[in-house]
Design an enzyme around this catalytic site. Structure first.
Site, PDB file in Angstrom:
ATOM      1  N   CYS A 198      -3.065  11.659   3.582  1.00 13.49           N
ATOM      2  CA  CYS A 198      -3.362  10.765   2.454  1.00 13.49           C
ATOM      3  C   CYS A 198      -3.101  11.464   1.124  1.00 13.49           C
ATOM      4  O   CYS A 198      -2.750  10.824   0.132  1.00 13.49           O
ATOM      5  CB  CYS A 198      -4.821  10.317   2.492  1.00 13.49           C
ATOM      6  SG  CYS A 198      -5.174   9.008   3.685  1.00 13.49           S
ATOM      7  N   GLU A 207       0.813  -1.218   0.000  1.00 11.61           N
ATOM      8  CA  GLU A 207       0.000   0.000   0.000  1.00 11.61           C
ATOM      9  C   GLU A 207       0.843   1.264   0.000  1.00 11.61           C
ATOM     10  O   GLU A 207       0.341   2.361   0.258  1.00 11.61           O
ATOM     11  CB  GLU A 207      -0.930  -0.018   1.211  1.00 11.61           C
ATOM     12  CG  GLU A 207      -1.916  -1.177   1.219  1.00 11.61           C
ATOM     13  CD  GLU A 207      -3.089  -0.980   0.274  1.00 11.61           C
ATOM     14  OE1 GLU A 207      -3.716   0.088   0.325  1.00 11.61           O
ATOM     15  OE2 GLU A 207      -3.372  -1.900  -0.519  1.00 11.61           O
ATOM     16  N   HIS A 240      -4.735   1.863   7.177  1.00  9.16           N
ATOM     17  CA  HIS A 240      -3.312   2.116   6.941  1.00  9.16           C
ATOM     18  C   HIS A 240      -2.687   2.659   8.223  1.00  9.16           C
ATOM     19  O   HIS A 240      -3.367   3.300   9.034  1.00  9.16           O
ATOM     20  CB  HIS A 240      -3.095   3.161   5.838  1.00  9.16           C
ATOM     21  CG  HIS A 240      -3.473   2.695   4.465  1.00  9.16           C
ATOM     22  ND1 HIS A 240      -4.137   3.498   3.569  1.00  9.16           N
ATOM     23  CD2 HIS A 240      -3.285   1.516   3.834  1.00  9.16           C
ATOM     24  CE1 HIS A 240      -4.342   2.836   2.442  1.00  9.16           C
ATOM     25  NE2 HIS A 240      -3.833   1.629   2.587  1.00  9.16           N
TER      26      HIS A 240
END
Length: 455
Positions: free
Chosen positions: A378, A180, A259
């Protein structure tokens, strides 16, 4: 590297532009905000302008700021690969009728969250003194699995100079190497120009005997594997002395922390984290302290101060932690932090009043992104660059007042103010998006990077 070269090293935040098909389809399992807002009407124009305004304000405050373009959406090529045929309009109409969820997948604007674009090792830490890039395979969700090929072309177009930059292949897109990107990777050091230690956080182990004490989440999937993190570290030439591999707390994943950057953020010597961030908190801190050349400054927020629900809803830990020349740090938080009394009190009474370098908190409105589960952190990919490396960048991607003006005007020309999931089948939306992206590559001077430009 000389002392002068070291002093010129800066962290550049490359923010992703919110794409023209920004919508709320609730695609991300384990991302509570995304699931809760699925089906709502989005405002792509507002989202893109909010993102640009955040970039501009940080640039005005003296932070180096870059721009990354969105992906080509809708990805009609993906629909054709899945058996839909005919003209573009016919493909969209058939997908809308027969598989509406697939249509939503290929229209996702999730590439705005460039923390997932890849993992970067700066030249200071690499054995060949070049910056190293590995695009994330994002195989855990189909809408993001569609991104890596274009992401790789974009990164190669910008970081093109082989004297300064090295690009690695995407890891195999299998569950064992689920990657990721930088959302699960943090570089810690004294100053940006000093050697760093790389903290890789994973959710599960795919092969071999599970490490002592490890367990997996029960409600939501663990997206990052230990094997993927180790493979990226090997690609970049990082040694055992430069790396720490820590398991994310499975209870945090089950609470919606999909995450690590939703529960911890680090920069320089500071690691701001929630007590539920790591399964082995003390072991992680001890190993970082042992391997870092400069003292680690851990800033721990206890569960009694901020609940997991508040942490996930406010995205306190998905804030940007920025270094200032005087040694202090600025924390850029989403507006939602002000809406949670416990979170705002913790920021004022614990972070700002605490014995740590965080001296300022800046609030930014990124609601269009937040409703899909993406906060300020993000939206950015951190790349540590020397002055020579910044000069070697290709394209017009470092934000200036002129570029901000051009990009704002571009958004105003091309973006819609309203987009519901049912609108994704509109063939005109696809045409509008292609026209916008074609113009964008010219504005950014990065050349052809999209499938429709490559033929």
């Amino acid at each position: 590297m000389s002392a002068a070269d070291l002093s010129s090293v800066r962290e550049v935040n490359f923010d992703g532009l919110v794409g023209p098909t920004h919508n709320y389809s609730g695609l991300a399992v384990g991302n509570v905000a995304s699931m809760n807002h699925g089906g709502l009407v989005s405002n792509p124009k507002e989202g893109a302008l909010q993102g640009l305004l955040k970039m501009k304000s940080l640039m005005d405050a003296g932070y180096a700021q870059g721009v990354l373009p969105p992906q080509q959406r809708p990805d009609i090529g993906a629909l054709r690969d899945l058996g839909f045929s005919g003209s573009n309009g016919e493909v969209l109409a058939r997908a809308s009728k027969e598989a509406p969820q697939l249509l939503r997948v290929v229209c996702s604007a999730s590439s705005m969250w460039t923390a997932n674009a890849g993992t970067i090792t700066p030249s200071i830490d690499a054995p060949d003194s070049r910056g190293h890039f590995t695009p994330a395979n994002l195989q855990s969700s189909f809408h993001r699995y569609l991104e890596p090929q274009t992401t790789g072309r974009v990164l190669k177009a910008i970081f093109r100079d082989e004297q300064h930059f090295c690009h690695h292949p995407v890891l195999p897109a299998t569950p064992a190497f689920s990657d990721e990107g930088a959302a699960n990777h943090t570089r810690l050091c004294g100053e940006h120009g000093e050697p760093g230690v790389h903290l890789f956080v994973y959710g599960r182990q795919a092969f071999g005997d599970v490490r002592s004490g490890e367990r997996e989440p029960k409600r939501y999937p663990a997206r990052q594997t230990l094997e993927a993190s180790q493979a990226v570290a090997r690609q970049h030439g990082l040694t055992e002395a430069q790396t720490v591999f820590s398991q994310q707390h499975p209870d945090a994943i089950d609470a919606g922390v999909f995450h690590n950057d939703v529960i911890a953020v680090g920069n320089g010597p500071v690691l701001l984290y929630h007590e539920m961030a790591f399964l082995d908190e003390e072991g992680t801190l001890d190993e970082l302290r042992t391997k870092m050349a400069s003292p680690l400054i851990p800033v721990r927020v206890p569960l009694e101060a901020v609940s997991m629900e508040d942490a996930v809803a406010s995205y306190l830990f998905n804030s940007q932690l920025l270094s200032n020349p005087d040694g202090t740090m600025t924390l850029v938080v989403p507006g939602e932090c002000q809406e949670r009394e416990a979170v705002w009190r913790t920021i004022q009474d614990y972070l700002l009043a605490g014995n740590n370098p965080i001296s300022e908190v800046v609030v930014k409105d990124v609601k269009q992104s937040m409703r899909n589960g993406g906060g300020p952190a993000c939206l950015r990919l951190r790349v540590v660059l020397t002055e020579a490396e910044r000069a070697a960048l290709s394209g017009r991607v470092l934000l200036t007042n002129a570029l901000y003006t051009d990009l704002t005007a571009w958004v105003e020309r091309h973006y819609r103010v309203r987009l519901a999931p049912d609108d994704l089948a509109d063939p005109q939306l696809a045409e509008e998006s292609l026209a916008a992206l074609d113009e964008l590559t010219q504005l950014l001077k990065i050349g052809p990077v999209y499938p429709f430009q490559l033929g």
